[in-house]
Design an enzyme around this catalytic site. Sequence first.
Site, PDB file in Angstrom:
ATOM      1  N   TYR A  49     -10.618  10.143  -5.512  1.00 31.86           N
ATOM      2  CA  TYR A  49     -11.138   9.656  -6.798  1.00 31.86           C
ATOM      3  C   TYR A  49     -11.056   8.137  -6.917  1.00 31.86           C
ATOM      4  O   TYR A  49     -11.914   7.510  -7.519  1.00 31.86           O
ATOM      5  CB  TYR A  49     -10.400  10.324  -7.963  1.00 31.86           C
ATOM      6  CG  TYR A  49     -10.983  11.665  -8.305  1.00 31.86           C
ATOM      7  CD1 TYR A  49     -12.255  11.743  -8.887  1.00 31.86           C
ATOM      8  CD2 TYR A  49     -10.310  12.847  -8.038  1.00 31.86           C
ATOM      9  CE1 TYR A  49     -12.822  12.968  -9.178  1.00 31.86           C
ATOM     10  CE2 TYR A  49     -10.866  14.076  -8.316  1.00 31.86           C
ATOM     11  CZ  TYR A  49     -12.121  14.140  -8.893  1.00 31.86           C
ATOM     12  OH  TYR A  49     -12.692  15.334  -9.185  1.00 31.86           O
TER      13      TYR A  49
ATOM     14  N   GLU B  51       4.278  33.527   7.093  1.00 31.49           N
ATOM     15  CA  GLU B  51       2.944  32.945   6.949  1.00 31.49           C
ATOM     16  C   GLU B  51       2.616  32.526   5.540  1.00 31.49           C
ATOM     17  O   GLU B  51       2.153  31.427   5.295  1.00 31.49           O
ATOM     18  CB  GLU B  51       1.879  33.923   7.478  1.00 31.49           C
ATOM     19  CG  GLU B  51       0.485  33.327   7.412  1.00 31.49           C
ATOM     20  CD  GLU B  51      -0.509  34.062   8.275  1.00 31.49           C
ATOM     21  OE1 GLU B  51      -0.090  34.763   9.215  1.00 31.49           O
ATOM     22  OE2 GLU B  51      -1.719  33.942   8.025  1.00 31.49           O
TER      23      GLU B  51
ATOM     24  N   ASP C  75       0.903  36.977  10.719  1.00 29.19           N
ATOM     25  CA  ASP C  75      -0.012  38.107  10.860  1.00 29.19           C
ATOM     26  C   ASP C  75      -0.395  38.288  12.318  1.00 29.19           C
ATOM     27  O   ASP C  75      -0.437  37.334  13.088  1.00 29.19           O
ATOM     28  CB  ASP C  75      -1.295  37.863  10.048  1.00 29.19           C
ATOM     29  CG  ASP C  75      -1.033  37.963   8.539  1.00 29.19           C
ATOM     30  OD1 ASP C  75       0.029  38.486   8.165  1.00 29.19           O
ATOM     31  OD2 ASP C  75      -1.905  37.507   7.770  1.00 29.19           O
TER      32      ASP C  75
END
Lengths: 377, 661
Positions: free
Chosen positions: A108, A204, A256
């Site tokens: 910004y 995770e 995972d």
Amino acid sequence: MSKSRNTTKGRPSGRSPDTLKKLVQLAELVYEHAQKGRDPSVDIPLRTLSNVHFNTKSRIIEMGRSKQTRNFFNYGQAKRFMQTILVAAKCKELLDAGKSASIRQIYYMAKHTIAGTQEKTFVDQSESDPILEDLEVATASLREELHVFAANRGALIGELQFIDSGDSIDATHLGSGGYAIPSIVEPEVIQFRKCSAKFVLHVEKDTVWRRFVEDRFWEQHHCIITHGGGQPPRGVRRLLYRLHHELKLPVYVLLDNDPWGYYIYSVIKQGSINLAYESQRMAVPEAKYIGVSSFDYDRCGLTDDVKLELDQADIKRSRQILEYPWFQGKKNWEREIKKLLSNGFKMEVEAMISKSLTYLTQEYLPYKLNNKTEWLD
Amino acid sequence: MAAKKKQSQPAATDQLQLTFNSTAGTLKKKRTDDSPEPSSHPEAQSVAASQKTPDSTPDETSAARPTRKRTKAATAESMAAAQREISISEFFAKNRHLLGFDNKRKALLTAVKEAVDNSLDACEEAHILPEIQITIAQQDEDRFRITVRDNGPGIVKNQIPNIFGKLLYGSKFHRLRMSRGQQGIGISAAGLYGLLTTGRPIQITSRLPKKKEAHHYQLQIDTKKNKPDIVKEDIVPVDWANGTEVTIDLLASYIKGRQSVDEYLLQTAIANPHCTIIYKSSQDPQVEYRRTVNQLPLIPDEIKPHPHGVELGTMIKMLDDTAAKFLGGFLQSEFCRVSPGLCQQVCKQAGLSAKTSIKQLDGTKIEKIYKALQQAKLMAPPTNCLAPIGAEQILSGLLQGVKAEFYTASTRPPAVYRGNPFQVEVGLAYGGELGPSPTDISFGNETAAPPAARVIRFANRVPLLYQQSACCMFKSVLDINWSNYSISQSRGALPSAPLLIMIHLASVWVPFTSEAKEAIADYDEIRKEIRLALQECARRLGLLLSRKKRSQAFARRRDVFTRYIDELVSSTVAIARINRESLRNNLLKIAQRHTRVADQQYDEHGKLIEQDQADTPLANTIVVKPTTAPDTSNVSLFESDATTTEPSKKRRARKKIRTLS
């Protein structure tokens, strides 16, 4: 270690003369080039797979020497060159003011309409983030040194006492939310005080992490549990590095069972391709992958219900990972990925919950921790 | 035409005579014998005139007439009775389309064209810069009076009736020299057409230089005898100096467009920048094409026929007519490019001596000589008989006639077809008001497809408006692969570009496909020259286009740099303590260097013209800078570089311009 720690003392609000000097040099280079009638240009080390190599000795990914010259008077690079200097100017502003800003705030700060046109300097943040990384590598500074941070992501809980910006924190008394790991975890910000943990367990994502928190796993097993909200941000990785190197805690990761999980492990262990220049201060080559393994389906006697079908992207990515030099020659990883492919399905850590709510924390993980042969290195 | 040997009877007695009763406005037929009753309709007059058999006796006529019962077989004798000469006037009165009078619209154009062509030829031959006034006045719905006046040398009194009242009478047929008119048919045919359609005679007023008065004639053509019939002869005062004025009343229609008088005059002005044309029609304000070149074209010389362009029969006739006594003398005096040495060689080849008497030559010998001549290696015919327009004049003419962006022209060296020297010239005009350039279209917001190119054809400076697709020039344009020159073209079609293609053929004998002079016959030699000239011009245009494309790309690039320079300067200055102005100026300098191509101008070979040369006019190519600057806010930074190569003189010269429709 990184020279940054030797040169930047105290809190981040302090000026970083070294970084400041580098930015000024950058601007002066532009001026010099222009004065000599040369095209202003900046050499930016390439952040691609072709420009990283795996250091087999230190077992981390290191950045090569290939550089891309970003030339202002190259039609295709003009805008990005302008953006690079613009971001540099904004960082200079932060350094001068002794403040820091998030990468979104930088976006910004730097975004405005170019005079006399409809064009914006940046269209969205995905444009400014890589520019910032370019600036980091071009000036060989760290993001922290440029006083820029990312959004907090990732949390920590466990048997650790430390000081964050002067506040003492006991990570055993953080309720259910834990400690949000900040983007900058440099020693100036965080100083470790007392640690009775035996290891660090990195999971995770938040949901799994909560399971462990709720079951007070860290209490039973004397550990620190962290998560990185998927691909761990630099703050989390840096903290893991510090926990491992300064407190000599082994790092175990539970991810995972899919190529993305493998890659998260890979990033924690030997660094990422994109941020290869930071590997040496982030990578934990000793990290171990303790789950979830493709063989767990049979071993734990899981049902079909937990199977998630592998799609084409998964298969492609798996093969890609197998090709990475740092996975080469690792028999157990070869077995693992081949098993994943032959299974034809992937599993999330939550698959273990299908057995019972406490199966993960009461049985699965204790089993894994006790059977080093199950680990993947 | 089954013309038999010329009949010697005095036919004048049974001629039909046409006289004009000016007050009644109708035709009165006076007959001097008892020939069959002709139709009273003027149109049918010619038909009747050619059908009647005035020489035949009544018996013979009835014998040849078919009976209702059985057709009596014609005998050689009975047929002989009907066999007679046909006058050229009669022939063309019946076949007026051969001369370009097929319809009312075309008739108007052809009549104007013939008069203007004659005027231009006469002026040029007399070394006078032509100034021609054309007036078309509408008298009735489809009746027009055209008046064409020139400032030429005038015509001597005695010749006026022959020139305007006789077909195939003229100075141009027998000589091998380049001129607009060739046969001596045109203007008299126009007069004949006027007479046939309106019954009014052609009016000619001519004033010789330094003479007080002008001669005025009113003429009709006696179609049967192809002879002028003087209706009125007078001496009149006129308010203009030397010159000739022709007035023809005719049945016509005035329609604008591609094949109109307006278009013809515009194209004439393009191909003849040395003449001034003033055109008054009854509908529009007066149009003036002022001369832009104050120099007469070179007056071409007459040449003798080239041996390779002569056919055996022609040579036999030449042998009959020659004043030479011996073969060697004949060859050297009657042909061009036959030197004494070559003459010896040809004679030897034919097995004859150069001293062989012409009279001793028989058919086989003549044929031998002819063959030897054809086999001999001869120099090409001299080319001083040709007067090309010239590349510069073509450019000047195009500049006057078309507002375009690029102009280029090329004049081929002379070449020869069938022994006739000829020369091809091509001019191209591109962009501007011809339509937006496709490169601009792709960049800008215009989505319209570029228009198809236009071909304007000229033979000996005369515009050819009809029968485009039958013309060798048009076919040559299609033959070119225009995509080689950055111009798109569909298969077998004209290129799609804002392009005007001007092709000029100059020759002592232009091979038209018909007497109406509308299309050029397809000779390989001519086609090849046209192709080469087109390719030369197209190559320049292609180069200019690709440079333009490149310039545009660089201009875009410069825009990008310019846009970011200020950003870059601000950022740099915010970081380090450096001089803002000096940095900015240095960067702008580098940007200019990188995008110099955007400001570059190229000559006709596509080579870079250095800035200091950019103001000098370019040979055979003119590039006009667009007057509108596309984006002033960004360009202003580079103002110092902006140069125009527009030759200002020429720009001024096209104040009064009518563009091609």
